[in-house]
Design a protein around this motif. Structure first.
Motif, PDB file in Angstrom:
ATOM      1  N   PRO A  28      -0.048   5.168  -4.290  1.00 39.46           N
ATOM      2  CA  PRO A  28       1.101   5.132  -5.191  1.00 39.46           C
ATOM      3  C   PRO A  28       2.074   4.041  -4.718  1.00 39.46           C
ATOM      4  O   PRO A  28       2.233   3.833  -3.513  1.00 39.46           O
ATOM      5  CB  PRO A  28       1.741   6.517  -5.020  1.00 39.46           C
ATOM      6  CG  PRO A  28       0.686   7.378  -4.430  1.00 39.46           C
ATOM      7  CD  PRO A  28      -0.207   6.475  -3.636  1.00 39.46           C
TER       8      PRO A  28
ATOM      9  N   HIS B  47       6.045   0.382   1.017  1.00 42.11           N
ATOM     10  CA  HIS B  47       6.774   0.581   2.269  1.00 42.11           C
ATOM     11  C   HIS B  47       5.884   0.545   3.507  1.00 42.11           C
ATOM     12  O   HIS B  47       6.240  -0.012   4.532  1.00 42.11           O
ATOM     13  CB  HIS B  47       7.485   1.934   2.258  1.00 42.11           C
ATOM     14  CG  HIS B  47       8.655   2.007   1.330  1.00 42.11           C
ATOM     15  ND1 HIS B  47       9.782   1.248   1.512  1.00 42.11           N
ATOM     16  CD2 HIS B  47       8.873   2.749   0.213  1.00 42.11           C
ATOM     17  CE1 HIS B  47      10.658   1.523   0.547  1.00 42.11           C
ATOM     18  NE2 HIS B  47      10.135   2.417  -0.259  1.00 42.11           N
TER      19      HIS B  47
ATOM     20  N   ASN C  52      -0.993   9.103   1.698  1.00 44.77           N
ATOM     21  CA  ASN C  52      -0.669  10.079   0.668  1.00 44.77           C
ATOM     22  C   ASN C  52      -0.157  11.384   1.262  1.00 44.77           C
ATOM     23  O   ASN C  52       0.642  12.079   0.651  1.00 44.77           O
ATOM     24  CB  ASN C  52      -1.900  10.365  -0.203  1.00 44.77           C
ATOM     25  CG  ASN C  52      -2.010   9.409  -1.377  1.00 44.77           C
ATOM     26  OD1 ASN C  52      -1.088   9.293  -2.174  1.00 44.77           O
ATOM     27  ND2 ASN C  52      -3.129   8.721  -1.471  1.00 44.77           N
ATOM     28  N   VAL C  53      -0.623  11.710   2.434  1.00 44.87           N
ATOM     29  CA  VAL C  53      -0.217  12.967   3.063  1.00 44.87           C
ATOM     30  C   VAL C  53       1.161  12.837   3.722  1.00 44.87           C
ATOM     31  O   VAL C  53       2.011  13.705   3.569  1.00 44.87           O
ATOM     32  CB  VAL C  53      -1.272  13.397   4.103  1.00 44.87           C
ATOM     33  CG1 VAL C  53      -0.727  14.480   5.031  1.00 44.87           C
ATOM     34  CG2 VAL C  53      -2.533  13.887   3.399  1.00 44.87           C
ATOM     35  N   PHE C  54       1.393  11.736   4.440  1.00 49.79           N
ATOM     36  CA  PHE C  54       2.594  11.633   5.275  1.00 49.79           C
ATOM     37  C   PHE C  54       3.695  10.755   4.707  1.00 49.79           C
ATOM     38  O   PHE C  54       4.826  10.846   5.155  1.00 49.79           O
ATOM     39  CB  PHE C  54       2.228  11.092   6.662  1.00 49.79           C
ATOM     40  CG  PHE C  54       1.546  12.092   7.545  1.00 49.79           C
ATOM     41  CD1 PHE C  54       2.272  13.103   8.143  1.00 49.79           C
ATOM     42  CD2 PHE C  54       0.176  12.041   7.760  1.00 49.79           C
ATOM     43  CE1 PHE C  54       1.652  14.033   8.967  1.00 49.79           C
ATOM     44  CE2 PHE C  54      -0.455  12.961   8.575  1.00 49.79           C
ATOM     45  CZ  PHE C  54       0.287  13.964   9.174  1.00 49.79           C
ATOM     46  N   ASP C  55       3.361   9.826   3.795  1.00 48.89           N
ATOM     47  CA  ASP C  55       4.364   8.841   3.376  1.00 48.89           C
ATOM     48  C   ASP C  55       5.028   8.240   4.626  1.00 48.89           C
ATOM     49  O   ASP C  55       6.226   8.361   4.833  1.00 48.89           O
ATOM     50  CB  ASP C  55       5.407   9.519   2.460  1.00 48.89           C
ATOM     51  CG  ASP C  55       6.486   8.557   1.983  1.00 48.89           C
ATOM     52  OD1 ASP C  55       6.319   7.338   2.108  1.00 48.89           O
ATOM     53  OD2 ASP C  55       7.526   9.051   1.491  1.00 48.89           O
ATOM     54  N   PRO C  56       4.217   7.590   5.465  1.00 45.13           N
ATOM     55  CA  PRO C  56       4.733   7.127   6.764  1.00 45.13           C
ATOM     56  C   PRO C  56       5.435   5.771   6.662  1.00 45.13           C
ATOM     57  O   PRO C  56       5.262   5.047   5.679  1.00 45.13           O
ATOM     58  CB  PRO C  56       3.459   6.986   7.598  1.00 45.13           C
ATOM     59  CG  PRO C  56       2.398   6.626   6.607  1.00 45.13           C
ATOM     60  CD  PRO C  56       2.778   7.270   5.295  1.00 45.13           C
ATOM     61  N   ASP C  57       6.238   5.453   7.672  1.00 44.29           N
ATOM     62  CA  ASP C  57       6.784   4.100   7.786  1.00 44.29           C
ATOM     63  C   ASP C  57       5.737   3.140   8.325  1.00 44.29           C
ATOM     64  O   ASP C  57       5.650   1.997   7.898  1.00 44.29           O
ATOM     65  CB  ASP C  57       7.990   4.108   8.737  1.00 44.29           C
ATOM     66  CG  ASP C  57       9.170   4.837   8.162  1.00 44.29           C
ATOM     67  OD1 ASP C  57       9.695   4.404   7.129  1.00 44.29           O
ATOM     68  OD2 ASP C  57       9.559   5.868   8.741  1.00 44.29           O
TER      69      ASP C  57
ATOM     70  N   VAL D 199       8.722   7.863  10.738  1.00 43.08           N
ATOM     71  CA  VAL D 199       7.428   8.532  10.580  1.00 43.08           C
ATOM     72  C   VAL D 199       6.337   7.556  10.998  1.00 43.08           C
ATOM     73  O   VAL D 199       6.119   6.538  10.344  1.00 43.08           O
ATOM     74  CB  VAL D 199       7.194   8.979   9.124  1.00 43.08           C
ATOM     75  CG1 VAL D 199       5.872   9.734   9.013  1.00 43.08           C
ATOM     76  CG2 VAL D 199       8.347   9.843   8.626  1.00 43.08           C
TER      77      VAL D 199
ATOM     78  N   LEU E 256       5.247   3.826  -4.557  1.00 40.67           N
ATOM     79  CA  LEU E 256       6.337   4.271  -3.684  1.00 40.67           C
ATOM     80  C   LEU E 256       5.889   4.286  -2.223  1.00 40.67           C
ATOM     81  O   LEU E 256       6.676   4.043  -1.312  1.00 40.67           O
ATOM     82  CB  LEU E 256       6.820   5.673  -4.110  1.00 40.67           C
ATOM     83  CG  LEU E 256       7.961   6.301  -3.297  1.00 40.67           C
ATOM     84  CD1 LEU E 256       9.186   5.395  -3.250  1.00 40.67           C
ATOM     85  CD2 LEU E 256       8.347   7.669  -3.859  1.00 40.67           C
ATOM     86  N   ILE E 257       4.615   4.552  -2.014  1.00 44.96           N
ATOM     87  CA  ILE E 257       4.075   4.543  -0.650  1.00 44.96           C
ATOM     88  C   ILE E 257       3.646   3.137  -0.243  1.00 44.96           C
ATOM     89  O   ILE E 257       4.040   2.630   0.805  1.00 44.96           O
ATOM     90  CB  ILE E 257       2.887   5.528  -0.545  1.00 44.96           C
ATOM     91  CG1 ILE E 257       3.406   6.971  -0.700  1.00 44.96           C
ATOM     92  CG2 ILE E 257       2.159   5.348   0.785  1.00 44.96           C
ATOM     93  CD1 ILE E 257       2.313   8.018  -0.766  1.00 44.96           C
ATOM     94  N   SER E 258       2.853   2.473  -1.085  1.00 46.72           N
ATOM     95  CA  SER E 258       2.235   1.202  -0.666  1.00 46.72           C
ATOM     96  C   SER E 258       3.275   0.108  -0.452  1.00 46.72           C
ATOM     97  O   SER E 258       3.065  -0.795   0.358  1.00 46.72           O
ATOM     98  CB  SER E 258       1.175   0.757  -1.683  1.00 46.72           C
ATOM     99  OG  SER E 258       1.746   0.524  -2.948  1.00 46.72           O
TER     100      SER E 258
ATOM    101  N   LEU F 242      -5.481   5.496   3.464  1.00 47.60           N
ATOM    102  CA  LEU F 242      -4.982   5.882   2.141  1.00 47.60           C
ATOM    103  C   LEU F 242      -4.705   7.384   2.088  1.00 47.60           C
ATOM    104  O   LEU F 242      -3.649   7.823   1.608  1.00 47.60           O
ATOM    105  CB  LEU F 242      -6.026   5.491   1.088  1.00 47.60           C
ATOM    106  CG  LEU F 242      -5.779   5.918  -0.360  1.00 47.60           C
ATOM    107  CD1 LEU F 242      -4.501   5.295  -0.897  1.00 47.60           C
ATOM    108  CD2 LEU F 242      -6.972   5.529  -1.230  1.00 47.60           C
ATOM    109  N   SER F 243      -5.647   8.172   2.595  1.00 46.14           N
ATOM    110  CA  SER F 243      -5.424   9.617   2.612  1.00 46.14           C
ATOM    111  C   SER F 243      -4.228   9.961   3.491  1.00 46.14           C
ATOM    112  O   SER F 243      -3.360  10.762   3.113  1.00 46.14           O
ATOM    113  CB  SER F 243      -6.678  10.350   3.103  1.00 46.14           C
ATOM    114  OG  SER F 243      -7.720  10.221   2.147  1.00 46.14           O
ATOM    115  N   LEU F 244      -4.139   9.340   4.655  1.00 43.93           N
ATOM    116  CA  LEU F 244      -3.006   9.610   5.552  1.00 43.93           C
ATOM    117  C   LEU F 244      -1.686   9.190   4.911  1.00 43.93           C
ATOM    118  O   LEU F 244      -0.672   9.868   5.072  1.00 43.93           O
ATOM    119  CB  LEU F 244      -3.201   8.873   6.878  1.00 43.93           C
ATOM    120  CG  LEU F 244      -4.301   9.439   7.769  1.00 43.93           C
ATOM    121  CD1 LEU F 244      -4.547   8.512   8.962  1.00 43.93           C
ATOM    122  CD2 LEU F 244      -3.924  10.840   8.256  1.00 43.93           C
TER     123      LEU F 244
END
Lengths: 333, 333
Positions: free
Chosen positions: B289, B295, B256-261, B132, B291-293, B252-254
């Motif tokens: 969050p 990665h 939260n929306v995508f949980d990107p690599d 992603v 879990l996102i930050s 940050l918004s992106l």
């Protein structure tokens, strides 16, 4: 080996306040239900309550139950199956599907509650047949989910669709418990934000219906504000209009990001219907690029309070149809 | 029928100011280039310039050119192939790929410039091998694009990835020309916003290096601000730090929306490198969050000013490899 009937699965919606479980047919008819308040339960009590609900529904079933689907108010790490965070449930760190599967001896599929709610909407609801569908779920907090051609998109690690934490005003109010940011969409359009704004409006207008309700000691919440707005109270109506405009700002960002066919708005707050959807649609129409605004539709969810349970059942059913399920917990994805 | 060699395609980056075209090998080596300023040209002159650039490169080629890829600063309606909107180019309403194809007698593939820039990054750049991947392209305006498993996601009608128009402050400054919204990410982190904020800072601090540059009549733009910040000017540094923090709010918004690599940051403004990326990363680390930050990685683009041309070439090459191209314009998607 006897053929296992696949007609019934159990869907469980594990929210911050209530557990709602149902024995669900392929037609999405619900044969039996179990519902209980779980707010305040500790981890073990909560897992007991989950296992009990499944056992109770299983006993009531005339056919074999093949699998259990579980939608939870929290983020599940898709690599490990462990609940990474949950604002209202004491299950962070628990491999929830695996643990429940061991307790009940059935395959368990677990996913975020907004993901399963959107799954219900794309299969048989407001987003059926759409290529690009989003849901914004306006509960106490605000969740979200994304579906491409009917498949839920979960992100690189299971955390995608956190639309409640799109920042719409960087110095805005603090967000819900567990969020380290501020000015998130949730801080403007969630149920808690609605109650906060309605109380403030009631204090500013003590003579109005909302102000009188406050003076009478009534709980100022979404259903009351909606009821009073529908009854013609200008203050209640203004609170919902403002909420709808903030919602529109959030939808505008989502529309610019995804160029979706449809954005479904669900969750308890969405019971206000066009009182919030119309202001939101106006913001989109006025601010989005024409290529986007002329196509995107903002629709109310078809499935209200049952969305999580039905979506969880669909999750379990589709997993069962795709592959013989071992008796082991799985995270969808 | 003689076998057409597939080694060379032509990639064209049609930006608001410059046309950059190249004869590009499979290795992404550029055999020949044509570059010219196109700002201010009318529609027909612009189409002539495009056709001329293609003809010139074609003459210089020792092998047959199989296809032309075109990245444009604008939105292309994926249903019709017509440019739906473009802030700086007078080609709204033009089926650009089809029109150019008729002029040059080659297959032409057209796409948004940020989409082709990300294509280059996922094939051979900062996002290679990632599931992603997003790009935020900080040019005069701000573009964006999304890739899932190496495939560009274009949305329901070709308009996805308009990250520049995520609203990060609803009552913020008006956005660029052609945008009907305000407080968009572009209004805080684009090149025009940087110039605006740097001029204001220079006026507040006339004794500083930035203030002196203004007094000397120098053009206050991104490269100058970056140069002065790297030279130690506190005011220039503060301007870039603030820009980086706003960028962080958008990322940050992106996230939260995508949980990107990975989120790749490109475009001219990104030449400031860690002066803007570090403040942005801090916002993500503090507010997202876990879990996102834990990665997501924020990386500078590999391909700078050549990203559009190379990505357009890749677009053409891959389309040619997939299917025999008719001599007709196509929109990617």
């Amino acid at each position: 080996v006897a053929k296992v009937p696949t007609e019934c699965v159990i869907g469980v919606d594990l929210g911050g306040t209530n557990l709602k479980a149902g024995l669900v047919e392929g037609s999405l008819a619900v044969r039996a239900r179990v519902e209980r308040v779980i707010a305040g339960l500790g981890r073990e009590e909560l897992l007991d309550a989950l296992a009990d609900a499944v056992a109770q529904l299983r006993e009531s079933a005339e056919v074999e139950v093949e699998a259990v689907g579980l939608g939870i108010a929290g983020l599940i790490d898709s690599d490990s199956g462990v609940v990474a965070s949950s604002t209202h449930l004491p299950i962070a760190g628990v491999a929830i599907a695996e643990v429940l599967s061991e307790r009940v001896g059935l395959a368990v599929l677990a996913d975020n509650d907004a993901n399963v709610a959107l799954l219900a909407e794309v299969r048989d609801g407001a987003a059926a047949g759409e290529h690009v569908a989003l849901i914004v779920a306006l509960g106490t907090g605000v969740g979200g989910a994304i579906a491409f051609d009917g498949e839920i998109y979960r992100g690189a690690h299971g955390a995608a669709g956190e639309f409640g934490h799109i920042v719409i005003s960087p110095d805005g109010p603090a967000c819900g418990p567990g969020c380290r940011s501020r000015g998130c969409l949730e801080a403007f359009v969630g149920g808690s934000a609605l109650a906060r704004d309605a109380c403030a409006a009631a204090e500013r207008d003590p003579a109005g219906a909302l102000g009188q309700a406050l003076a009478d000691g009534r709980v100022i919440d979404g259903p009351l504000v909606t009821e009073l707005a529908l009854g013609g109270d200008a203050t209640a109506l203004a609170v919902l209009t403002t909420l709808g405009q903030w919602l529109g700002i959030g939808l505008l960002s989502l529309a610019n990001v995804f160029d979706p066919d449809v954005i479904v708005v669900g969750g308890g707050v969405s019971a206000a219907g066009d009182l919030i959807l119309e202001p939101a649609r106006r913001v989109l129409a006025e601010r989005a690029p024409t290529l986007i605004s002329k196509h995107v539709e903002v629709r109310p969810a078809r499935f209200g309070a049952r969305a999580g349970m039905l979506g969880a059942a669909i999750l379990a059913r589709e997993a069962a149809a795709m592959t013989p399920l071992r008796r082991r917990g799985k995270v969808a994805g």
